[in-house]
Scaffold this motif. Structure first.
Motif, PDB file in Angstrom:
ATOM      1  N   ALA A   1       0.925  -1.404   0.107  1.00  0.00           N
ATOM      2  CA  ALA A   1       0.194  -0.201   0.070  1.00  0.00           C
ATOM      3  C   ALA A   1       0.982   1.303   0.032  1.00  0.00           C
ATOM      4  O   ALA A   1       2.194   1.279   0.283  1.00  0.00           O
ATOM      5  CB  ALA A   1      -0.968  -0.167   1.332  1.00  0.00           C
ATOM      6  N   GLU A   2       0.167   2.258  -0.233  1.00  0.00           N
ATOM      7  CA  GLU A   2       0.973   3.861  -0.158  1.00  0.00           C
ATOM      8  C   GLU A   2       1.133   4.014   1.378  1.00  0.00           C
ATOM      9  O   GLU A   2       0.316   3.535   1.986  1.00  0.00           O
ATOM     10  CB  GLU A   2       0.043   4.932  -0.896  1.00  0.00           C
ATOM     11  CG  GLU A   2      -0.304   4.318  -2.565  1.00  0.00           C
ATOM     12  CD  GLU A   2       1.039   4.763  -3.109  1.00  0.00           C
ATOM     13  OE1 GLU A   2       2.054   5.141  -2.474  1.00  0.00           O
ATOM     14  OE2 GLU A   2       1.166   4.449  -4.471  1.00  0.00           O
ATOM     15  N   PRO A   3       2.145   4.962   1.371  1.00  0.00           N
ATOM     16  CA  PRO A   3       3.109   5.490   0.536  1.00  0.00           C
ATOM     17  C   PRO A   3       4.043   4.740   0.476  1.00  0.00           C
ATOM     18  O   PRO A   3       5.165   5.169  -0.423  1.00  0.00           O
ATOM     19  CB  PRO A   3       3.367   6.579   1.471  1.00  0.00           C
ATOM     20  CG  PRO A   3       3.364   6.314   2.807  1.00  0.00           C
ATOM     21  CD  PRO A   3       2.357   5.412   3.104  1.00  0.00           C
ATOM     22  N   ALA A   4       4.394   3.442   0.894  1.00  0.00           N
ATOM     23  CA  ALA A   4       5.414   2.529   0.705  1.00  0.00           C
ATOM     24  C   ALA A   4       5.543   2.024  -0.721  1.00  0.00           C
ATOM     25  O   ALA A   4       6.568   2.042  -1.169  1.00  0.00           O
ATOM     26  CB  ALA A   4       5.396   1.399   1.752  1.00  0.00           C
ATOM     27  N   ARG A   5       4.353   1.939  -1.176  1.00  0.00           N
ATOM     28  CA  ARG A   5       4.502   1.435  -2.812  1.00  0.00           C
ATOM     29  C   ARG A   5       5.351   2.456  -3.715  1.00  0.00           C
ATOM     30  O   ARG A   5       6.137   2.177  -4.305  1.00  0.00           O
ATOM     31  CB  ARG A   5       3.125   1.067  -3.320  1.00  0.00           C
ATOM     32  CG  ARG A   5       2.929   0.619  -4.708  1.00  0.00           C
ATOM     33  CD  ARG A   5       1.503   0.496  -4.953  1.00  0.00           C
ATOM     34  NE  ARG A   5       1.239  -0.141  -6.026  1.00  0.00           N
ATOM     35  CZ  ARG A   5       1.242  -1.639  -6.190  1.00  0.00           C
ATOM     36  NH1 ARG A   5       1.170  -2.158  -5.097  1.00  0.00           N
ATOM     37  NH2 ARG A   5       1.117  -2.213  -7.332  1.00  0.00           N
ATOM     38  N   SER A   6       5.031   3.723  -3.430  1.00  0.00           N
ATOM     39  CA  SER A   6       5.440   4.807  -4.268  1.00  0.00           C
ATOM     40  C   SER A   6       6.988   4.902  -3.907  1.00  0.00           C
ATOM     41  O   SER A   6       7.942   5.143  -4.644  1.00  0.00           O
ATOM     42  CB  SER A   6       4.972   6.173  -4.000  1.00  0.00           C
ATOM     43  OG  SER A   6       3.553   6.205  -4.599  1.00  0.00           O
ATOM     44  N   ALA A   7       7.320   4.912  -2.235  1.00  0.00           N
ATOM     45  CA  ALA A   7       8.651   4.895  -1.997  1.00  0.00           C
ATOM     46  C   ALA A   7       9.528   3.698  -2.503  1.00  0.00           C
ATOM     47  O   ALA A   7      10.671   3.881  -3.074  1.00  0.00           O
ATOM     48  CB  ALA A   7       8.912   5.001  -0.474  1.00  0.00           C
ATOM     49  N   LEU A   8       9.009   2.619  -2.673  1.00  0.00           N
ATOM     50  CA  LEU A   8       9.773   1.536  -3.263  1.00  0.00           C
ATOM     51  C   LEU A   8       9.968   1.657  -4.643  1.00  0.00           C
ATOM     52  O   LEU A   8      11.000   1.360  -5.279  1.00  0.00           O
ATOM     53  CB  LEU A   8       8.933   0.309  -2.985  1.00  0.00           C
ATOM     54  CG  LEU A   8       9.656  -1.173  -3.619  1.00  0.00           C
ATOM     55  CD1 LEU A   8      10.762  -1.183  -3.153  1.00  0.00           C
ATOM     56  CD2 LEU A   8       8.654  -2.138  -3.248  1.00  0.00           C
ATOM     57  N   ARG A   9       8.830   2.097  -5.379  1.00  0.00           N
ATOM     58  CA  ARG A   9       8.927   2.357  -6.842  1.00  0.00           C
ATOM     59  C   ARG A   9      10.219   3.368  -7.304  1.00  0.00           C
ATOM     60  O   ARG A   9      11.110   3.196  -8.038  1.00  0.00           O
ATOM     61  CB  ARG A   9       7.695   2.782  -7.267  1.00  0.00           C
ATOM     62  CG  ARG A   9       7.524   3.111  -8.950  1.00  0.00           C
ATOM     63  CD  ARG A   9       6.595   3.497  -9.357  1.00  0.00           C
ATOM     64  NE  ARG A   9       5.300   2.729  -9.196  1.00  0.00           N
ATOM     65  CZ  ARG A   9       5.038   1.715  -9.887  1.00  0.00           C
ATOM     66  NH1 ARG A   9       5.426   1.170 -10.922  1.00  0.00           N
ATOM     67  NH2 ARG A   9       3.875   0.868  -9.337  1.00  0.00           N
ATOM     68  N   ARG A  29      15.710   4.367  -9.399  1.00  0.00           N
ATOM     69  CA  ARG A  29      16.965   4.850  -9.252  1.00  0.00           C
ATOM     70  C   ARG A  29      18.041   3.710  -9.339  1.00  0.00           C
ATOM     71  O   ARG A  29      19.095   4.080 -10.076  1.00  0.00           O
ATOM     72  CB  ARG A  29      17.228   5.583  -7.810  1.00  0.00           C
ATOM     73  CG  ARG A  29      16.475   7.054  -7.798  1.00  0.00           C
ATOM     74  CD  ARG A  29      16.938   7.796  -6.504  1.00  0.00           C
ATOM     75  NE  ARG A  29      16.453   7.261  -5.580  1.00  0.00           N
ATOM     76  CZ  ARG A  29      17.137   6.832  -4.244  1.00  0.00           C
ATOM     77  NH1 ARG A  29      18.242   6.710  -4.436  1.00  0.00           N
ATOM     78  NH2 ARG A  29      16.263   6.442  -3.404  1.00  0.00           N
ATOM     79  N   MET A  30      17.976   2.849  -8.661  1.00  0.00           N
ATOM     80  CA  MET A  30      18.527   1.567  -8.923  1.00  0.00           C
ATOM     81  C   MET A  30      18.769   0.989 -10.255  1.00  0.00           C
ATOM     82  O   MET A  30      19.941   0.900 -10.945  1.00  0.00           O
ATOM     83  CB  MET A  30      18.013   0.378  -8.101  1.00  0.00           C
ATOM     84  CG  MET A  30      18.351   0.218  -6.573  1.00  0.00           C
ATOM     85  SD  MET A  30      17.890  -1.206  -5.846  1.00  0.00           S
ATOM     86  CE  MET A  30      18.212  -0.613  -4.244  1.00  0.00           C
TER      87      MET A  30
END
Length: 325
Positions: free
Chosen positions: A301-309, A314-315
């Motif tokens: 779920a958000e906001p973890a989803r956007s942070a992971l994306r 960047r990787m």
């Protein structure tokens, strides 16, 4: 010391180190007849030791509790271990209060030879509690019953209260007790689930001995450590998600081992696996262990989803940036 006295003390030591001994086995170990064993048992009973005897093929002898604590026979290593344990117990909430522990420690150390007292002090000073938060209090009766069952490979029953408050009855084959993160854990084989399970000891009540012995499954110390590590991790996390993996449940369990706990079948060909962590990075780490080439979906779920994306983008750019090489 007469041979009779020496033999009786040896018999007492054997009775103290195992919950049940067959008469024939005791006779063989001591090199005497079963009739002599019966006479020595009577001598110990006259000294105040309550020894239960039973007849039949599975019959034998068992040391029972009495109205008062009879003298115990301890090796040097056992006495040192007991003294160290009492020192630590005073600050780890294994008893109702520190006073009981300290008085017991005083009585034990009073009779220890000077060399053993020095060992106790040196070793106890090197053992540090896990932290100021001592966790939930653990019943010494429960802990002791489970320790005996682990030692003697005896099946037990108990009631267990889960983190959600659900109470269930369990039948298990206890294998090991281990302290970790201010809690005690019992590693055992759950007979109803036919699988390994790890239980928090402070959530255990009503331990019942069955007197049914079992042949223990071989486990290495590393495997025991991994089971306990999984149990410590198996709590609600700030960032949680489910991964639906394109693998049948049996294949997933074979691939993930102990880390497959909580996985459920999602049809015949897929498995739902809960994964989580303190933040999106730990959740990403868990997802990275899904085997190579196996596809899956996740409901992070958000906001973890956007942070992971953003982190993954960047990787990928860093890997594609040939100028960095």
């Amino acid at each position: 010391m007469s041979d009779t006295t020496t033999r009786a003390l040896t018999l007492l030591n054997l009775l103290q180190t195992h919950r049940h001994w067959g008469g024939a086995e005791l006779a063989q170990r001591l090199g005497v007849t079963e009739r002599t064993i019966r006479r020595d048992v009577e001598r110990l009973r006259d000294l105040g030791y309550r020894i239960e005897s039973s007849a039949g093929i599975t019959g034998g002898y068992r040391l029972e509790a009495g109205r008062a604590v009879p003298p115990l026979l301890l090796t040097d290593d056992e006495a040192v271990a007991m003294a160290i344990g009492l020192r630590i117990a005073a600050s780890q909430r294994l008893v109702a209060g520190a006073e009981t522990t300290i008085t017991a420690l005083a009585k034990l150390e009073q009779v220890l030879p000077a060399a053993l007292r020095r060992r106790v002090v040196a070793l106890a000073d090197s053992v540090q509690p896990t932290g100021p938060d001592t966790g939930e209090p653990v019943s010494t009766d429960v802990l002791g019953d489970l320790a005996l069952a682990c030692r003697d490979h005896e099946r037990v029953r108990f009631s267990y209260t889960s983190a959600t408050g659900q109470v269930t009855k369990r039948r298990v084959e206890p294998h090991a007790l281990a302290p970790a993160d201010r809690h005690w854990y019992l590693l055992c084989r759950d007979l109803d689930k036919d699988d390994w399970r790890t239980f928090r000891v402070d959530r255990l009540t009503d331990v019942q001995h069955t007197r049914v012995l079992f042949e223990p499954h071989p486990l290495t110390s590393d495997e025991i450590d991994e089971f306990i590590h999984v149990a410590r991790s198996w709590v609600r996390q700030p960032v949680e998600a489910d991964a639906v993996i394109d693998m049948p449940l049996d294949e997933m369990r074979a691939a993930f081992g102990q880390w497959s706990q909580g996985a459920t079948a999602e049809g015949a060909a897929r498995t739902r696996w809960p994964v989580g962590g303190a933040d999106f990075r730990e959740t990403m780490y868990g997802l990275s262990w899904i085997p190579e080439g196996v596809t899956y979906t996740t409901d992070l779920a958000e906001p973890a989803r956007s942070a992971l994306r953003e982190c993954l983008d960047r990787m990928l750019r860093a890997l594609d940036d040939r100028s960095a090489s």
